[in-house]
Design an enzyme around this catalytic site. Structure first.
Site, mmCIF file in Angstrom:
data_model
loop_
_atom_site.group_PDB
_atom_site.id
_atom_site.type_symbol
_atom_site.label_atom_id
_atom_site.label_comp_id
_atom_site.label_asym_id
_atom_site.label_seq_id
_atom_site.Cartn_x
_atom_site.Cartn_y
_atom_site.Cartn_z
ATOM 1 N N ASP A 136 -43.047 -90.136 -33.169
ATOM 2 C CA ASP A 136 -42.492 -91.320 -32.497
ATOM 3 C C ASP A 136 -42.630 -92.483 -33.479
ATOM 4 O O ASP A 136 -43.327 -92.377 -34.499
ATOM 5 C CB ASP A 136 -43.288 -91.570 -31.192
ATOM 6 C CG ASP A 136 -42.743 -92.739 -30.369
ATOM 7 O OD1 ASP A 136 -41.603 -93.167 -30.600
ATOM 8 O OD2 ASP A 136 -43.479 -93.233 -29.477
ATOM 9 N N CYS A 188 -39.048 -88.688 -29.111
ATOM 10 C CA CYS A 188 -38.576 -89.237 -27.831
ATOM 11 C C CYS A 188 -37.364 -90.142 -28.014
ATOM 12 O O CYS A 188 -36.652 -90.397 -27.046
ATOM 13 C CB CYS A 188 -39.717 -89.987 -27.148
ATOM 14 S SG CYS A 188 -40.431 -91.269 -28.182
ATOM 15 N N ARG A 204 -34.098 -85.785 -19.743
ATOM 16 C CA ARG A 204 -34.631 -86.933 -19.004
ATOM 17 C C ARG A 204 -33.886 -87.067 -17.675
ATOM 18 O O ARG A 204 -34.476 -87.268 -16.623
ATOM 19 C CB ARG A 204 -34.451 -88.225 -19.824
ATOM 20 C CG ARG A 204 -35.243 -88.298 -21.126
ATOM 21 C CD ARG A 204 -36.728 -88.468 -20.867
ATOM 22 N NE ARG A 204 -37.006 -89.604 -20.026
ATOM 23 C CZ ARG A 204 -37.083 -90.879 -20.443
ATOM 24 N NH1 ARG A 204 -36.918 -91.157 -21.704
ATOM 25 N NH2 ARG A 204 -37.379 -91.849 -19.600
HETATM 26 N N1 NVA Z 1 -43.834 -95.512 -28.220
HETATM 27 C C1 NVA Z 1 -42.498 -96.037 -28.007
HETATM 28 C C2 NVA Z 1 -41.749 -95.128 -27.089
HETATM 29 C C3 NVA Z 1 -40.317 -95.514 -26.857
HETATM 30 C C4 NVA Z 1 -39.614 -94.578 -25.938
HETATM 31 C C5 NVA Z 1 -42.584 -97.433 -27.441
HETATM 32 O O1 NVA Z 1 -43.408 -97.655 -26.542
HETATM 33 O O2 NVA Z 1 -41.853 -98.309 -27.894
HETATM 34 N N1 CP Z 2 -37.258 -92.314 -24.982
HETATM 35 C C1 CP Z 2 -36.998 -93.440 -24.279
HETATM 36 O O1 CP Z 2 -37.692 -93.758 -23.311
HETATM 37 O O2 CP Z 2 -35.937 -94.139 -24.729
HETATM 38 P P1 CP Z 2 -35.519 -95.611 -24.270
HETATM 39 O O3 CP Z 2 -36.596 -96.534 -24.765
HETATM 40 O O4 CP Z 2 -34.191 -95.865 -24.920
HETATM 41 O O5 CP Z 2 -35.446 -95.642 -22.783
#
Ligand code: NVA
Ligand code: CP
Length: 319
Positions: A218, A258, A286
């Protein structure tokens, strides 16, 4: 009694298995409309593509009406207290879906609402994402007991939700992270002492990736951490899912992210686009899994007579 989904631990292992059966059912039965006549409030304090669209589409496909509420629009904690927003929305809508900075704000919404509250990501966790990831692995035949899931990078909200899953399912979960970027200590301790999964943290990404079934990564800078970007990019240098790292994993391993991804930062463009990558399957799932989550927390009985009970609920909803 209303049922929230703020954490993976709100479901037992057997309920998650049942949830995935409902997911499969909903994928092939689009006439089922358990949200008919209901609205869903979607509160978003942070940006989103996948979560917002999959929930809006999912609510629509289940017969309901999604209402998007931005931070600018409702000013949660600024214009109005979270507990008052929870009480108000409970009188208008059938479910509250919220993406927030502070996890405590989500708990406040859950405490004061009389309708179910769903965690659409907080600084602490992202349970909808990880349930969709687990479903993706199941569909790919990769959700074996003791499967080695290796996360490369920041011990963030995604990692915390994986730790919750490792508390109820026997995974071998390994995080490769630089010191100082470890997950939530309480969730880590819980996962390590539950006696279900094997959970380790190591410093060296190559050591972690050895024989992995899944390589997951991520972003290095999550939403809300933009001011730390420079320091974080330095700290995570080398924590990249590259073709070289992938060569340490099992030949049939899969690569997960993700999304959104920062290509050539935490993952190379070649790996993200390569044959091991399942990132768009994850993203699609999702939608399917979240529809099942909504059906479940809205109280439909999901038992051995699944088709019958779901269809009965639909008939009741439309009468
Ligand atoms: N770790 C990331 C996940 C985004 C889906 C965030 O919190 O920005
Ligand atoms: N993976 C995810 O939650 O993507 P978004 O931040 O675009 O919703």
């Amino acid at each position: 009694m209303k049922r929230d989904f703020v954490s993976i631990l709100d479901f037992s292992r057997s309920e998650i298995e049942e949830l995935f059966s409902v997911t499969d059912f909903l994928r092939s039965n689009n006439e089922y409309k358990p949200l008919l006549g209901k609205s869903a409030a979607l509160i978003f304090q942070k940006p989103s593509l996948r979560t917002r669209v999959s929930f809006e589409v999912g609510v629509h496909e289940l017969g309901g009406h999604p209402i998007f509420l931005s931070q600018e629009g409702i000013g949660i904690g600024e214009r109005e207290k979270a507990k008052d927003i929870a009480r108000l929305l409970s009188r208008y809508t059938g479910v509250i879906i919220a993406r927030l900075f502070e996890h405590s704000t989500l708990l406040e919404l859950a405490e004061h609402s009389t309708v179910p509250v769903v965690n659409a990501l907080t600084d602490l966790s992202h349970p909808c994402q990880v349930l969709a990831d687990v479903y993706t692995l199941k569909k790919l035949g990769k959700l074996r007991e003791n499967a080695k899931i290796v996360f490369i990078g920041d011990g963030n909200n995604i990692v915390n939700s994986w730790l919750e899953f490792a508390t109820i399912f026997p995974l071998h979960f390994v995080l490769a992270a630089p010191p100082g970027y470890y997950p939530d200590p309480e969730l880590l301790k819980k996962a390590q002492t539950a006696g279900i999964g094997k959970v380790e943290i190591v410093k060296d990404p190559s050591e972690a990736a050895h024989n992995a079934d899944v390589l997951y990564t991520d972003v290095w800078v999550s939403m809300g951490q933009e001011k730390e970007a420079k320091v974080r990019r330095k700290a995570f240098k080398g924590y990249q899912v590259s073709e070289m790292l992938l060569s340490s994993a099992k030949p049939d391993s899969v690569v997960m992210h993700c999304l959104p991804a920062h290509r050539d930062e935490e993952i190379t463009d070649a790996v993200l686009e390569g044959s091991h990558s399942v990132v768009f399957e994850q993203a699609e799932n999702r939608l399917h899994v979240q529809k099942a989550i909504l059906a479940k927390i809205l109280g439909f009985k999901l038992d051995g007579k699944l088709n019958v009970s779901l269809r009965t609920s639909q008939a009741k909803a439309s009468s």
